[in-house]
Design a protein around this motif. Structure first.
Motif, PDB file in Angstrom:
ATOM      1  N   THR A  25       0.874  -1.155  -0.208  1.00  4.47           N
ATOM      2  CA  THR A  25       0.079   0.191   0.053  1.00  4.47           C
ATOM      3  C   THR A  25       0.844   1.093  -0.122  1.00  4.47           C
ATOM      4  N   SER A  52      -1.471   9.262  -5.611  1.00  2.00           N
ATOM      5  CA  SER A  52      -1.931   8.582  -6.825  1.00  2.00           C
ATOM      6  C   SER A  52      -1.340   7.260  -6.978  1.00  2.00           C
ATOM      7  N   VAL A  53      -2.343   6.435  -7.583  1.00  2.00           N
ATOM      8  CA  VAL A  53      -1.992   5.319  -7.948  1.00  2.00           C
ATOM      9  C   VAL A  53      -2.451   4.849  -9.236  1.00  2.00           C
ATOM     10  N   ALA A  56      -4.308   7.899 -10.760  1.00  2.00           N
ATOM     11  CA  ALA A  56      -5.787   8.333 -10.094  1.00  2.00           C
ATOM     12  C   ALA A  56      -5.391   8.715  -8.493  1.00  2.00           C
ATOM     13  N   ILE A  57      -5.984   9.822  -8.132  1.00  2.37           N
ATOM     14  CA  ILE A  57      -5.821   9.867  -6.623  1.00  2.37           C
ATOM     15  C   ILE A  57      -6.684   8.995  -5.937  1.00  2.37           C
ATOM     16  N   THR A  58      -6.019   8.478  -4.797  1.00  2.00           N
ATOM     17  CA  THR A  58      -6.448   7.489  -4.183  1.00  2.00           C
ATOM     18  C   THR A  58      -6.251   7.625  -2.667  1.00  2.00           C
ATOM     19  N   ASP A  59      -6.796   6.433  -1.760  1.00  2.00           N
ATOM     20  CA  ASP A  59      -6.460   6.362  -0.423  1.00  2.00           C
ATOM     21  C   ASP A  59      -5.229   5.807  -0.100  1.00  2.00           C
ATOM     22  N   TRP A  60      -4.518   6.049   0.990  1.00  2.00           N
ATOM     23  CA  TRP A  60      -2.990   5.585   1.664  1.00  2.00           C
ATOM     24  C   TRP A  60      -3.298   4.316   1.771  1.00  2.00           C
ATOM     25  N   GLN A  62      -4.897   2.097  -0.389  1.00  5.42           N
ATOM     26  CA  GLN A  62      -5.080   1.111  -1.575  1.00  5.42           C
ATOM     27  C   GLN A  62      -4.119   0.059  -1.919  1.00  5.42           C
ATOM     28  N   SER A  68       2.646  -1.121 -10.294  1.00  2.28           N
ATOM     29  CA  SER A  68       1.990   0.035 -10.378  1.00  2.28           C
ATOM     30  C   SER A  68       2.790   1.209 -10.087  1.00  2.28           C
TER      31      SER A  68
END
Length: 79
Positions: A25, A52-53, A56-60, A62, A68
């Motif tokens: 993560t 970002s993953v 795409a901006i995402t949660d920590w 993810q 990736s």
């Protein structure tokens, strides 16, 4: 392997850090960097820093998969 990108002032603090890492993560990446790079880690733990993953901006928390791309984005100001 996870590919790492650091933008803005985070890029300055990330000089010399490998561009790939093994992690599950983005939060795990922060934890791994904290031991050897405390100044960078302190910035990454600021609430205004985004992750970002795969663009795409995402949660920590993810989940990451092999290949990736994880980018760390500092707050942006301008005029």
């Amino acid at each position: 392997m996870i590919n790492l990108l650091f933008f803005g002032r985070l890029g300055d603090l990330a000089k010399g850090i490998p561009t790939t890492i093994e992690a599950n993560t983005p939060d795990e990446i922060r934890q791994l960097l904290a031991a050897d790079h405390p100044r960078l880690a302190a910035e990454l733990f600021q609430p205004q820093v985004l992750v970002s993953v795969n663009q795409a901006i995402t949660d920590w928390d993810q989940q990451l998969s092999d290949g990736s791309e994880v980018a760390f984005l500092p707050p942006v100001t301008g005029g």
